[in-house]
Design a protein around this motif. Structure first.
Motif, PDB file in Angstrom:
ATOM      1  N   TYR A  36       0.839  -1.205   0.000  1.00 44.25           N
ATOM      2  CA  TYR A  36       0.000   0.000   0.000  1.00 44.25           C
ATOM      3  C   TYR A  36       0.872   1.253   0.000  1.00 44.25           C
ATOM      4  O   TYR A  36       1.638   1.481   0.933  1.00 44.25           O
ATOM      5  N   TYR A  39      -3.299   6.589  -1.277  1.00 45.61           N
ATOM      6  CA  TYR A  39      -4.549   6.654  -0.532  1.00 45.61           C
ATOM      7  C   TYR A  39      -5.461   7.749  -1.088  1.00 45.61           C
ATOM      8  O   TYR A  39      -5.018   8.645  -1.801  1.00 45.61           O
ATOM      9  N   VAL A  82      -9.300   5.819   3.060  1.00 50.37           N
ATOM     10  CA  VAL A  82      -9.201   6.182   4.469  1.00 50.37           C
ATOM     11  C   VAL A  82     -10.547   6.730   4.916  1.00 50.37           C
ATOM     12  O   VAL A  82     -11.082   7.663   4.311  1.00 50.37           O
ATOM     13  N   LEU A 129      -8.616   1.859   7.360  1.00 50.58           N
ATOM     14  CA  LEU A 129      -7.959   1.738   6.065  1.00 50.58           C
ATOM     15  C   LEU A 129      -8.616   0.567   5.345  1.00 50.58           C
ATOM     16  O   LEU A 129      -8.661  -0.550   5.864  1.00 50.58           O
TER      17      LEU A 129
END
Length: 176
Positions: A36, A39, A82, A129
């Motif tokens: 990851y 975002y 998020v 998340l």
């Protein structure tokens, strides 16, 4: 007289207990968190949070800072989404020193019982998340603590940054 000596220490303890952030986290143990890197905020979820738009922006700004420090970049095609959620409730702490002592008081001289009551608002911030491809929760951080309600905007912003920073210390999780 001993109770008088310990009173400042007890008040410091009460103030400190209101100021700390209690943090916990949970995560999917089968997730490879190293993959990851990007975002985006989950607008649909964040719009439902029942706090002021000012506080939402403060939380998101603090999150942007923490995520950037962890190597994340904001993207229109993110690896993770998020989301945030908040709760708040009134707390009352009562400290009762049952020992009676004779001492001076501004209004009278006589017995003095050591009961102290502290009221404050405790808030909980959830940071989720979500894997954007699978649409599954992969990590959740939770922080709880006393909130700044004095009307001092600078203190409020500082407290929000503290909450977010403390929660994000648990990301990425240390997988054993």
């Amino acid at each position: 007289m001993k109770a008088v000596k310990f009173l400042p220490l007890m008040l410091l303890f009460l103030v400190a207990s209101c100021s700390s952030v209690k943090v916990t986290s949970d995560y999917d143990t089968s997730t490879d968190f190293t993959k990851y890197k990007t975002y985006a905020f989950y607008k649909k979820g964040i719009d439902k949070v029942e706090i002021s738009d000012l506080d939402k922006r403060r939380i998101l700004k603090a999150l942007e800072s923490e995520l950037a420090a962890k190597g994340f970049t904001k993207s229109s095609n993110p690896d993770v989404l998020v989301n945030i959620f908040t709760k708040a409730h009134q707390k009352v702490d009562v400290y009762n020193n049952n020992s009676m002592h004779i001492g001076w008081h501004p209004w009278y001289y006589g017995p003095n019982y050591g009961m102290h009551i502290s009221k404050y608002t405790e808030g909980t911030l959830f940071i989720d998340l979500i894997d954007s491809n699978k649409k599954e929760l992969i990590w959740q951080g939770i922080g709880s603590g006393g909130l700044t309600t004095s009307g001092n905007v600078a203190k409020k912003e500082e407290r929000i940054r503290e909450f977010v920073a403390e929660i994000m210390t648990n990301y990425p999780p240390v997988i054993e």
